[in-house]
Scaffold this active site. Structure first.
Site, short mmCIF file in Angstrom:
data_model
loop_
_atom_site.label_atom_id
_atom_site.label_comp_id
_atom_site.label_asym_id
_atom_site.label_seq_id
_atom_site.Cartn_x
_atom_site.Cartn_y
_atom_site.Cartn_z
N HIS A 61 0.87 -1.17 0.08
CA HIS A 61 0.17 -0.21 0.29
C HIS A 61 0.60 1.49 0.00
CE1 HIS A 61 -3.73 2.46 0.75
NE2 HIS A 61 -2.99 3.00 1.41
N ASP A 103 -14.68 3.91 7.80
CA ASP A 103 -14.08 4.69 7.35
C ASP A 103 -14.14 5.52 6.27
OD1 ASP A 103 -11.38 5.41 6.54
OD2 ASP A 103 -11.06 4.42 4.85
N ARG A 156 -13.45 14.18 6.91
CA ARG A 156 -12.09 14.53 7.02
C ARG A 156 -12.07 15.50 5.68
NH1 ARG A 156 -8.79 9.71 7.71
NH2 ARG A 156 -7.00 11.26 7.48
N SER A 172 -7.12 5.09 9.12
CA SER A 172 -7.86 5.14 8.23
C SER A 172 -7.53 3.87 7.45
CB SER A 172 -7.60 6.13 7.27
OG SER A 172 -8.06 5.85 6.24
N LYS A 224 -8.28 -0.93 6.89
CA LYS A 224 -8.40 -1.48 5.96
C LYS A 224 -7.68 -2.50 5.50
CE LYS A 224 -8.60 2.93 3.82
NZ LYS A 224 -8.71 4.07 3.36
N1 URA Z 1 -5.32 6.95 2.54
C1 URA Z 1 -6.41 6.56 3.18
O1 URA Z 1 -6.68 5.77 2.28
N2 URA Z 1 -6.19 7.22 4.70
C2 URA Z 1 -5.97 8.45 5.32
O2 URA Z 1 -6.44 9.16 6.17
C3 URA Z 1 -4.81 8.87 4.32
C4 URA Z 1 -3.96 8.25 3.08
#
Ligand code: URA
Length: 432
Positions: A84, A163, A170, A185, A189
């Site tokens: 990621h 999220d 946000r 966040s 995931k």
């Molecule tokens: N990527 C995400 O998935 N969440 C965030 O808060 C920032 C970048």
């Protein structure tokens, strides 16, 4: 019943919230019982006061508990890896790393997001491949990782729904840039999507959330901590995002560059990162090898064609046409020429990202449509010597008007000078 106003007040005044309080707040929000305005105020309090590592973990856990989770190890009976990136300009690394790692015999399963603003999203890039399906069910995702060894899909709606809601809030309340909120966040995931071993690429610089190496280290440590608590093996690469990664910024043109790289013909900086990330993934897989051996195997998969074959198998499995000729091409291609001779001292990632966005390669709001064919090819990068009139970059556009505007932005993104560019390696640090 959760007393959201009290929790906001506690956080506003610098207090520490209990696990139960955070769980109640987040699950109440996910169920629609706590209104957006209270959670927005909570996020702003967190933005200024921060969360302790215990609070960050409780927040992450609550977000995971808001939806379903996937058990890839249970389904496959072995370790699955994932990679990621925190988001940058020209970051198509997963498109090359997935096939390489899979060709080395390690299952790769990734749930990915769409781009917003100047940062691109892996799903948008994949959707430039004609026929490619990103919306697989959890069952299809698991079956593909098991049978094909590689799947990159959109996050299913039932995975970490809190999220999705929280990020949207946000995004419109200036509370994205908080280390704990970003770490929770991302890691909620990653943990919910089921991979046991994860390489995180934390981008640092002009085109990234984290502008300095010290801030990026803080984010990396927060994510490593969450990974450790969830019993996942995590390695963080901290990499330069002061200039775009590789040459291509867009969608189809990034897929083309990833394909070139898998075939051994990619740009040097991008190839380096792909090999480093692949080596780290192989080292934390169940192959029982170290990163040096991982890198050797990754290089071999490029040279012997097995990575390219894995790419074709994967794309076909998700309904796409793997032929490079099938990728869309922009009708208008304009060169951006150097106004003077000298050295490229800077190539601003954000400016190139904004130029690509203006061409239609990205979206300003989450419902915007994307033009998969357009983008920018940065042929010269930091440190390159150029003569006046040399082609610095190419703008790939839908029409002459958007090409003209992008050409201006791309020219401004290049800073040419007489002195050598300050040295900055691509991989700035590795934390585990
Ligand atoms: N990527 C995400 O998935 N969440 C965030 O808060 C920032 C970048």
């Amino acid at each position: 019943m959760i007393h959201a106003a009290e929790l906001i007040q506690q956080k506003r005044d610098g207090g520490e919230l209990s696990d139960d309080d955070l769980t109640g707040l987040i699950l109440g929000f996910a169920r629609g019982e706590v209104p957006d305005y209270q959670v927005a105020a909570f996020c702003m309090a967190v933005y200024f006061r921060g969360l302790s590592s215990t609070e960050t973990y409780a927040l992450t856990d609550a977000m995971i508990a808001s939806g379903k989770t996937i058990d890839l190890r249970g389904a496959l009976g072995r370790k699955v890896v994932d990679k990621h990136s925190t988001g940058g300009v020209g970051d198509k690394t997963s498109l090359a790393v997935g096939p390489i790692v899979s060709a080395c015999g390690v299952p790769f399963g990734k749930m990915s997001g769409r781009g917003l603003g100047h940062t691109g999203g892996t799903l948008d890039k994949l959707e430039s491949i004609p026929g490619f399906r990103v919306e697989l069910s959890s069952e299809e995702f698991i079956a593909q990782v098991r049978d094909v060894g590689l799947a990159i899909v959109g996050q299913t709606a039932d995975l970490v729904p809190a999220d999705k809601k929280l990020y949207a809030l946000r995004d419109v309340t200036a509370t994205v840039e908080n280390v704990s909120l970003i770490a929770a966040s991302i890691m909620s995931k990653k943990i919910a999507a089921g991979a046991d071993a994860i390489v995180l690429d934390v981008k640092v610089g002009d085109g990234a959330f984290m502008k300095t190496l010290s801030d990026a280290r803080i984010l990396a440590r927060a994510m490593l901590d969450l990974g450790r608590r969830a019993e996942r093996e995590v390695v963080c690469l901290l990499t330069d995002m002061d200039q775009p990664l590789g040459r291509a910024v867009g969608n189809a043109i990034e897929v083309r560059e990833a394909l070139d790289t898998i075939r051994g013909d990619g740009p040097t900086d991008f190839t380096e990162l792909v090999l480093d990330a692949s080596a780290q993934l192989l080292a934390i897989s169940d192959l029982g090898i170290d990163a040096a051996e991982g890198r050797r195997r990754a290089q071999h998969a490029i040279v012997d064609g097995s990575a390219a074959a894995a790419y074709e198998r994967w794309v076909r499995a998700q309904g796409g046409d793997p032929a490079e000729a099938a990728l869309p091409q922009a009708p208008v291609v304009r060169p951006v020429e150097a106004p003077r001779g000298g050295t490229v001292r800077r190539l601003g990632a954000i400016r190139i990202g904004v130029a690509a966005l203006g061409l239609g390669a990205g979206r300003r709001t989450k419902d915007d449509a994307i033009d998969h064919a357009v983008g920018v090819l940065c042929l010269r990068k930091r440190g390159d010597e150029v003569q006046a009139g040399d082609v610095l970059a190419e703008v790939h556009a839908r029409d002459a008007t958007s090409a003209a505007e992008a050409t201006r932005l791309v020219r401004d993104a290049y800073e040419l000078g007489d002195d050598a560019a300050p040295a900055r390696p691509l991989v700035l640090d590795l934390l585990r």
